[in-house]
Design a protein around this motif. Structure first.
Motif, PDB file in Angstrom:
ATOM      1  N   UNK A 119      69.978 -40.583  33.136  1.00 11.95           N
ATOM      2  CA  UNK A 119      69.493 -40.319  34.486  1.00 11.95           C
ATOM      3  C   UNK A 119      70.089 -41.293  35.483  1.00 11.95           C
ATOM      4  N   UNK A 120      70.198 -42.563  35.082  1.00 11.80           N
ATOM      5  CA  UNK A 120      70.821 -43.533  35.990  1.00 11.80           C
ATOM      6  C   UNK A 120      72.263 -43.126  36.264  1.00 11.80           C
ATOM      7  N   UNK A 143      63.689 -45.945  35.653  1.00 10.86           N
ATOM      8  CA  UNK A 143      64.426 -45.762  34.400  1.00 10.86           C
ATOM      9  C   UNK A 143      64.700 -47.113  33.742  1.00 10.86           C
ATOM     10  N   UNK A 187      63.043 -37.672  35.018  1.00 10.10           N
ATOM     11  CA  UNK A 187      64.441 -37.854  34.651  1.00 10.10           C
ATOM     12  C   UNK A 187      65.100 -36.509  34.343  1.00 10.10           C
ATOM     13  N   UNK A 189      65.965 -47.336  19.029  1.00  5.96           N
ATOM     14  CA  UNK A 189      65.669 -47.725  20.396  1.00  5.96           C
ATOM     15  C   UNK A 189      66.766 -47.298  21.367  1.00  5.96           C
ATOM     16  N   UNK A 190      68.017 -47.219  20.851  1.00  4.69           N
ATOM     17  CA  UNK A 190      69.091 -46.805  21.751  1.00  4.69           C
ATOM     18  C   UNK A 190      69.001 -45.316  22.061  1.00  4.69           C
ATOM     19  N   UNK A 201      62.693 -50.606  25.638  1.00  2.00           N
ATOM     20  CA  UNK A 201      63.451 -50.285  24.428  1.00  2.00           C
ATOM     21  C   UNK A 201      64.342 -51.449  24.025  1.00  2.00           C
ATOM     22  N   UNK A 254      64.133 -48.637  29.907  1.00  2.00           N
ATOM     23  CA  UNK A 254      65.248 -49.195  29.149  1.00  2.00           C
ATOM     24  C   UNK A 254      64.907 -50.632  28.734  1.00  2.00           C
ATOM     25  N   UNK A 259      70.353 -48.112  16.091  1.00  2.00           N
ATOM     26  CA  UNK A 259      68.919 -48.304  16.163  1.00  2.00           C
ATOM     27  C   UNK A 259      68.273 -47.193  16.989  1.00  2.00           C
ATOM     28  N   UNK A 313      66.877 -42.196  29.926  1.00  2.00           N
ATOM     29  CA  UNK A 313      66.831 -43.033  31.119  1.00  2.00           C
ATOM     30  C   UNK A 313      68.239 -43.431  31.557  1.00  2.00           C
ATOM     31  N   UNK A 314      69.069 -43.804  30.553  1.00  2.00           N
ATOM     32  CA  UNK A 314      70.438 -44.208  30.884  1.00  2.00           C
ATOM     33  C   UNK A 314      71.204 -43.033  31.496  1.00  2.00           C
ATOM     34  N   UNK A 348      66.125 -43.904  22.258  1.00  2.00           N
ATOM     35  CA  UNK A 348      64.997 -43.850  23.186  1.00  2.00           C
ATOM     36  C   UNK A 348      65.453 -44.138  24.607  1.00  2.00           C
ATOM     37  N   UNK A 349      66.481 -44.961  24.739  1.00  2.00           N
ATOM     38  CA  UNK A 349      66.987 -45.302  26.073  1.00  2.00           C
ATOM     39  C   UNK A 349      67.784 -44.154  26.686  1.00  2.00           C
ATOM     40  N   UNK A 403      64.170 -53.546  20.603  1.00  2.00           N
ATOM     41  CA  UNK A 403      65.335 -53.708  19.727  1.00  2.00           C
ATOM     42  C   UNK A 403      65.555 -55.186  19.427  1.00  2.00           C
TER      43      UNK A 403
END
Lengths: 431, 402
Positions: free
Chosen positions: A407-408, B195, A358, A397-398, B202, B199, A395, A404-405, A400-401, B206
């Motif tokens: 890169x998309x 990707x 990424x 986790x967002x 995650x 996601x 959070x 990747x997000x 952590x995303x 969550x």
């Protein structure tokens, strides 16, 4: 001459005709986000950034920002820049670099202040943030540089994860046996080259699809290291696992430079792998874009037939580049077991190879871009673990995303133009 | 004549899209190569097992004094491991319980999600797309299915149908994103699906901390599915084989019909073979990309349903295990044909079932299964390599592919 004359005008026409509205749209959306979240939902109080630790030679006062006021400033800047990007796209058909850069920096800082201002403690130690981030960033940089080497020459490298894992395992094993961390480092590079050799042999010699080979090699290395981990590394002699006690690479602080606040501990208090990373990023950038060697590699990756016509051996160039990429990623893998943690564990790279992919794409196949993307992803990753302790409005986790997000968004053309080398993934068969 | 020659020549393999080439590579091989690939992979796996066995290394210490001891150590080491693998996957007379003896049903249980997710990869493959994202689509499918399965309380049959539908929708959304971006922006589906896998993890982590969390548990795990929402067990409570297997077999038939008998399938194959020609022929390539990824995602979503409503009962972040990645190897081994995928999934299901018994009974880590599986695919993907190992002539292939 006549050929260039024929080609050039069409290129110019292309540039004027194609207007991509994706970036202004994205900036507009982010600016709206900034207005709503930073201003309307902004935390009251202050966000404190601690710049120096106790015991540092130079004590720098903390940076204290009023969260609400700062949020308003960032939101206004973002809105103005989004408008500017729209105007530039309308008038010139392209957006100036400084607009993109300033927008990104402003938005990231605004986001940081908003996050920190929203935590219970409302402060963060920047040194901790960045030195912790380097634990993630360093292998990411090596992984993405491996990707740069392979993909610039036209071979897609999905096997970065496998190369890192092979490097981590071998470094631990050899360093444990020889009690010499440098032997482990060297062995890790060899292991990376071995994985690369399989990638190159199957994808270049046997013309197997590169993505398939990459995916399969990741499974192979994961299975192989997992199997050997169970069989060899768990052997205990006198209650000690002798094959998983690698000698570590020490930190080598550079005098004076390592005393600079924030930057010093981050960049100048590293192991030899860390310094090698800095040199490698610069050297690869220079090599790829300023030397004959780099020109040849890029030619092979963009238009192999043209390169072949002028006498460059396409497949040999690719083979060598893939092998070099393996060595680089192998060293990055050694970082896991020789610096970051003190022993190997199953699948310890945990998908970092894919984040490296990424970073490579987000950094537009450029060594410096990839390194900066790796830094961004490292900070985001470390921020996630820091914030999970501090209690936050968003959070973890967002966060952590985020890599990747992003890169998309990058591959779909929302963040600038992230374009792969033209012949990336296409095997070259002479004829 | 010379005209056509001229037109044909300047299209070297370099210009071919990846998908069409892979499809051709996979379709033009033959079954012998597949079998030999499995054999070679098992031999290499056996070498690994023997080399790392302490009995073998002890015996090899006095190899020159007694070479027979080394070979018998190698034989017992490898035969024990593969014997346990085979018995665990089929029938094990040594097991203590009669349920434990019938490993074949464990094989079918493990094969069920592999069939469905393998079909997902296969279908996208035929349209020239690499769906590396089965993992994420399984997770999303399982999450959607779970939300309906424990969040709603419906009468029998209807509840299960709702769960299946929800799972398919969840997977379809995740696959559809990749298809949509591919069609509208040209974003490479491999990158996007990789990707999206992360996601998805995650996102589910969550949700497991918030909306989907089991309030009585401290772990990030969901409540259990309603009994009405579960697939009925096919052979009673002693075996885990569930009705998801029937869904999977129906899906094999359905995908076979779709690919070989329907207009849509014809379009997919045309797009996979040569998107430019398909466009010239008046097909909407972008619509094909979107719909094929929607269906592919839905199939992977069904694999998620098979997991949560078949074996796992509740949602956690490990719900997909390694199924999504195994699906890629299953599809490759099955040569991108529906029934090929079915049998490849059975084989990999057997590896999983047998691998567990091998780990317990022969003390060989289940990781060796991953090694063997990946070697199988590597060899199958490179027919020239297998041909050169066994000196098989490639005469037929040239004629077949031309």
């Amino acid at each position: 001459m006549s050929v260039t004359a024929n080609i050039l005008p069409s290129k110019v026409v292309d540039r004027v005709a194609v207007r991509s509205w994706k970036t202004p749209i994205l900036f507009g959306a982010l600016a709206l986000f900034a207005v709503v979240v930073f201003v309307l939902l902004g935390p009251s109080g202050h966000a404190t950034f601690r710049l120096s630790q106790e015991g540092d030679a130079w004590q720098v006062p903390n940076l204290v920002l009023p969260a609400k006021v700062f949020g308003i400033i960032v939101a206004v800047v973002c809105v103005l820049l989004a408008a500017q990007s729209y105007r530039q796209m309308k008038n010139d058909g392209r957006i100036a670099k400084w607009v993109t850069m300033t927008f990104t920096v402003a938005f990231v800082i605004g986001l940081m202040v908003w996050i920190i201002g929203g935590t219970k403690t409302q402060n963060i130690t920047l040194v901790g943030l960045f030195t912790g981030a380097m634990l993630i960033t360093t292998p990411l940089v090596f992984g993405s540089l491996s990707g740069v080497l392979c993909e610039r020459s036209g071979v897609i490298n999905i096997a970065i994860e496998g190369q890192l894992l092979a490097g981590a395992f071998t470094a631990s094993l050899v360093s444990s046996i020889t009690h010499n961390a440098f032997a482990g480092l060297f062995a890790a590079a060899v292991a990376g080259v071995f994985v690369s050799f399989l990638l190159a042999a199957f994808s270049i010699k046997y013309v197997v699809n590169q993505i398939i080979v990459g995916v399969v090699l990741n499974v192979l290395v994961s299975g192989l290291t997992g199997f050997l981990f169970e069989k060899i590394m768990k052997i205990k002699v006198d209650g000690v696992t002798i094959y998983n006690q690698p000698a570590q690479l020490p930190d080598l602080p550079i005098p004076f430079l390592s005393e600079i606040p924030v930057i010093g501990p981050t960049l100048f208090r590293q192991s030899i792998i860390g310094y090698f990373m800095l040199i490698l990023v610069a050297a690869l950038w220079f090599g790829l874009f300023r030397t004959r060697w780099g020109l040849r590699i890029r030619a092979v990756g963009e238009h192999p037939m043209a390169a072949d016509t002028v006498g460059i051996n396409v497949n040999r160039t690719r083979f060598l580049n893939v092998l070099a990429g393996g060595a680089v990623a192998g060293i990055g893998g050694a970082y896991f077991t020789l610096v970051a943690v003190s022993s190997f564990s199953k699948d310890m790279t945990g998908g970092l190879g894919f984040i490296a992919l990424a970073a490579l794409i987000f950094g537009r196949w450029n060594p410096i871009g990839a390194a900066l993307a790796a830094l961004l992803f490292g900070v985001a990753g470390n921020l996630q673990s820091i914030l999970s302790l501090a209690g936050t409005p968003i959070d973890g986790q967002f966060l952590a995303m985020l890599p990747y997000a992003l890169t998309i968004l990058a591959v779909s053309g929302f963040v600038g133009k992230s374009r792969a080398p033209a012949a990336d993934g296409e095997p070259y068969v002479k004829g | 004549m010379s005209e056509t020659q001229k037109v044909k020549d300047p299209t070297p393999p370099v210009k071919e899209s990846q998908g069409s080439q892979v499809v051709r590579e996979i379709m033009s091989g033959n079954a012998v190569i597949s079998v030999l690939a499995v054999v070679v992979a098992l031999v290499i796996g056996g070498i690994l097992i023997a080399v790392t066995d302490p009995r073998v290394s002890t015996a090899s210490g006095y190899f020159f004094a007694d070479p027979g001891a080394t070979f018998s150590a190698i034989w017992s080491s490898v035969s024990e491991a593969y014997g346990a693998l085979w018995r665990g996957a089929t029938y094990d007379p040594t097991a203590r319980t009669w349920q434990g003896q019938l490993g074949i049903f464990e094989t079918l249980t493990f094969a069920t999600p592999l069939i469905l997710s393998g079909l997902a990869v296969t279908l996208a493959f035929r349209a020239g797309l690499f769906n590396i994202g089965a993992q994420g689509q399984i997770i999303l499918g399982a999450a959607f299915a779970g939300a309906v399965g424990f969040g709603m309380h419906l009468p029998p049959v209807i509840h299960l149908l709702a769960v299946i539908l929800a799972g398919a929708i969840g997977g379809a959304i995740w696959g559809g994103i990749a298809g949509f971006l591919k069609a509208k922006t040209g974003a490479h589906e491999v990158i996007v699906t990789i990707m999206l896998n992360y996601i998805a993890i995650s996102l589910v982590l969550y949700l497991l901390k918030n909306q989907l969390k089991d309030p009585t548990s401290t772990n990030p795990i969901s409540p259990q599915m309603d009994a009405n929402a579960m697939f009925p067990l096919l052979l009673g409570p002693n075996f885990r084989v569930h009705a998801g297997l029937i869904v999977a077999i129906l899906a094999v038939i359905g995908v076979g019909w779709l690919l070989n008998r329907s207009t849509l399938g014809f379009e997919y194959r045309a797009i996979g073979a040569n998107p430019k020609a398909a466009r010239t022929a008046g097909m909407l390539v972008s619509r094909g990309y979107i719909t094929v990824m929607l269906i592919s995602g839905a199939l992977a979503g069904l694999a998620g349903v098979a997991q949560i409503a078949g074996t796992e009962k509740s949602l956690d972040s490990e719900i997909a295990g390694s199924i999504g990645f195994d699906a890629i190897t299953v599809a490759l081994l099955g040569r991108s044909k529906p029934w090929g995928t079915f049998f490849a999934a059975l084989l990999f299901g057997a590896f999983k079932a047998g691998g567990t018994s091998m780990a317990v009974n022969a003390d060989v880590s289940i990781d060796i299964v991953a090694v063997v599986q990946s070697l199988i695919v590597l060899f199958i993907a490179a027919p020239p390599l297998i041909r050169s190992i066994f000196r098989i002539k490639a005469a037929r292939r040239e004629g077949a592919s031309a």
